[in-house]
Design a protein around this motif. Structure first.
Motif, PDB file in Angstrom:
ATOM      1  N   HIS A 156      14.136   4.285 -17.510  1.00  0.00           N
ATOM      2  CA  HIS A 156      14.177   5.085 -18.726  1.00  0.00           C
ATOM      3  C   HIS A 156      15.367   6.044 -18.689  1.00  0.00           C
ATOM      4  CE1 HIS A 156       9.778   4.317 -19.664  1.00  0.00           C
ATOM      5  NE2 HIS A 156       9.841   3.994 -18.390  1.00  0.00           N
ATOM      6  N   VAL A 174      15.946   9.983 -20.138  1.00  0.00           N
ATOM      7  CA  VAL A 174      15.284  11.170 -20.676  1.00  0.00           C
ATOM      8  C   VAL A 174      16.347  12.239 -20.869  1.00  0.00           C
ATOM      9  CG1 VAL A 174      13.606  13.012 -20.218  1.00  0.00           C
ATOM     10  CG2 VAL A 174      13.075  10.646 -19.579  1.00  0.00           C
ATOM     11  N   TRP A 180      11.988  11.960 -24.235  1.00  0.00           N
ATOM     12  CA  TRP A 180      12.204  10.564 -23.859  1.00  0.00           C
ATOM     13  C   TRP A 180      13.178   9.916 -24.830  1.00  0.00           C
ATOM     14  CZ3 TRP A 180      11.022   6.134 -26.689  1.00  0.00           C
ATOM     15  CH2 TRP A 180      11.159   4.922 -25.987  1.00  0.00           C
ATOM     16  N   ARG A 223      13.844   3.059 -22.970  1.00  0.00           N
ATOM     17  CA  ARG A 223      13.364   2.345 -21.791  1.00  0.00           C
ATOM     18  C   ARG A 223      13.834   0.896 -21.839  1.00  0.00           C
ATOM     19  NH1 ARG A 223       8.973  -0.857 -23.756  1.00  0.00           N
ATOM     20  NH2 ARG A 223       7.675   0.226 -25.298  1.00  0.00           N
ATOM     21  N   ASP A 279      10.382   4.320 -13.416  1.00  0.00           N
ATOM     22  CA  ASP A 279       8.982   4.199 -13.815  1.00  0.00           C
ATOM     23  C   ASP A 279       8.261   3.458 -12.699  1.00  0.00           C
ATOM     24  OD1 ASP A 279       7.456   3.146 -16.920  1.00  0.00           O
ATOM     25  OD2 ASP A 279       6.621   2.978 -14.904  1.00  0.00           O
ATOM     26  N   SER A 318       5.072   7.403 -30.246  1.00  0.00           N
ATOM     27  CA  SER A 318       6.280   8.045 -29.708  1.00  0.00           C
ATOM     28  C   SER A 318       6.668   7.572 -28.325  1.00  0.00           C
ATOM     29  CB  SER A 318       6.084   9.563 -29.645  1.00  0.00           C
ATOM     30  OG  SER A 318       5.572  10.079 -30.844  1.00  0.00           O
ATOM     31  N   ASP A 319       5.949   6.622 -27.748  1.00  0.00           N
ATOM     32  CA  ASP A 319       6.136   6.191 -26.361  1.00  0.00           C
ATOM     33  C   ASP A 319       5.869   7.384 -25.439  1.00  0.00           C
ATOM     34  OD1 ASP A 319       7.795   3.348 -25.298  1.00  0.00           O
ATOM     35  OD2 ASP A 319       7.264   4.917 -23.886  1.00  0.00           O
ATOM     36  N   ARG A 320       6.774   7.675 -24.513  1.00  0.00           N
ATOM     37  CA  ARG A 320       6.500   8.789 -23.585  1.00  0.00           C
ATOM     38  C   ARG A 320       6.764  10.106 -24.320  1.00  0.00           C
ATOM     39  NH1 ARG A 320       6.173   6.422 -18.400  1.00  0.00           N
ATOM     40  NH2 ARG A 320       5.914   4.196 -18.826  1.00  0.00           N
ATOM     41  N   VAL A 321       5.809  11.035 -24.148  1.00  0.00           N
ATOM     42  CA  VAL A 321       5.872  12.329 -24.829  1.00  0.00           C
ATOM     43  C   VAL A 321       5.740  13.443 -23.803  1.00  0.00           C
ATOM     44  CG1 VAL A 321       4.822  13.803 -26.571  1.00  0.00           C
ATOM     45  CG2 VAL A 321       4.815  11.321 -26.885  1.00  0.00           C
ATOM     46  N   PHE A 322       6.580  14.444 -23.926  1.00  0.00           N
ATOM     47  CA  PHE A 322       6.510  15.622 -23.061  1.00  0.00           C
ATOM     48  C   PHE A 322       6.041  16.831 -23.861  1.00  0.00           C
ATOM     49  CE2 PHE A 322       8.580  14.169 -19.202  1.00  0.00           C
ATOM     50  CZ  PHE A 322       9.377  13.123 -19.627  1.00  0.00           C
TER      51      PHE A 322
END
Lengths: 125, 107
Positions: A35, A37, A47, A50, A99, B94-98
């Motif tokens: 990924h 970020v 994010w 990916r 990941d 949103s896929d990965r979210v922080f």
């Protein structure tokens, strides 16, 4: 020891392009989803994108879809992020992230086990 | 898009317990991970899958969930725990979210 080393960041004018690279070592890159970020002062961690282990499947945040392209060269142990039509709000530190999920399917519950040191991208005239 | 809500800051005295909440809709159904980021460094996972602790992370760090909130707890806080802490989940929108991050200050 797992290492992820980003490069390619810098100052670019709005509308310009930039390609980030991430050199991986200490593990077999071809076995992992990877990924990108982004971190900005005002919005924390976000994010961006990916890519699956063999590079055949990708996904992007809405904010970059159509402008950014993630790719990988497993033979060179390297991950890439091609960024185009850059905007001021793309400014930030870009991290390459490993990941720890299964290589055979997208395990969306997996966590980010390893991060690079980041590459700073500044979009400004 | 899915939103995770964290307070911008939490302050605690040395030796006390810090609790950092992370609120999100239906978070009970999601796997929550927590990352610690010290100034000038990349994030490091301190809690995975809600309450798991990676090797090398002190047992003073723990995670839990209740209702629509996940919580990172740091017991017997030390000066070295000062950092930004982020929660993270996956969501289909949103896929990965922080989360927005919480600055832990040891006063």
């Amino acid at each position: 020891e797992v290492q992820l080393v980003e490069s390619g960041g810098g100052l670019v004018q709005p509308g310009g392009s930039l390609r980030l690279s991430c050199a991986a070592s200490g593990f077999t890159l071809s076995a992992y989803w990877m990924h990108w970020v982004r971190q900005t002062p005002g919005k924390g961690l976000v994010w961006v994108s990916r890519i699956n282990p063999d590079g055949s499947s990708t996904n992007y945040a809405d904010s970059v879809r159509g402008r950014f392209t993630v790719s990988r060269d497993n033979a060179k142990n390297t991950l890439y992020l091609q960024m185009s039509s850059l905007r001021a709000d793309d400014t930030g530190i870009y991290y390459c992230v490993r990941d720890l999920g299964s290589p055979n399917y997208y395990d969306n519950t997996a966590y980010f086990s390893d991060w690079g040191q980041g590459s700073l991208v500044t979009v400004s005239s | 898009s899915y939103v995770l809500t964290q307070p911008p800051s939490v302050s605690v005295a040395p030796g006390e317990t810090a609790r950092i909440p992370c609120g999100g809709d239906n978070i009970r159904a999601k796997s929550v991970h927590w990352y610690q980021q010290k100034p000038g460094q990349a994030p490091v996972v301190v809690i995975y899958y809600d309450s798991g602790r990676p090797s090398g992370i002190p047992d003073r760090y723990s995670g839990s969930k209740s209702g629509n909130t996940a919580t990172l707890t740091v017991s017997r806080v030390e000066a070295g725990d000062e950092a930004d802490y982020y929660c993270q989940v996956w969501d289909s929108s949103s896929d990965r979210v922080f989360g927005g991050g919480t600055k832990l200050t040891v006063v």
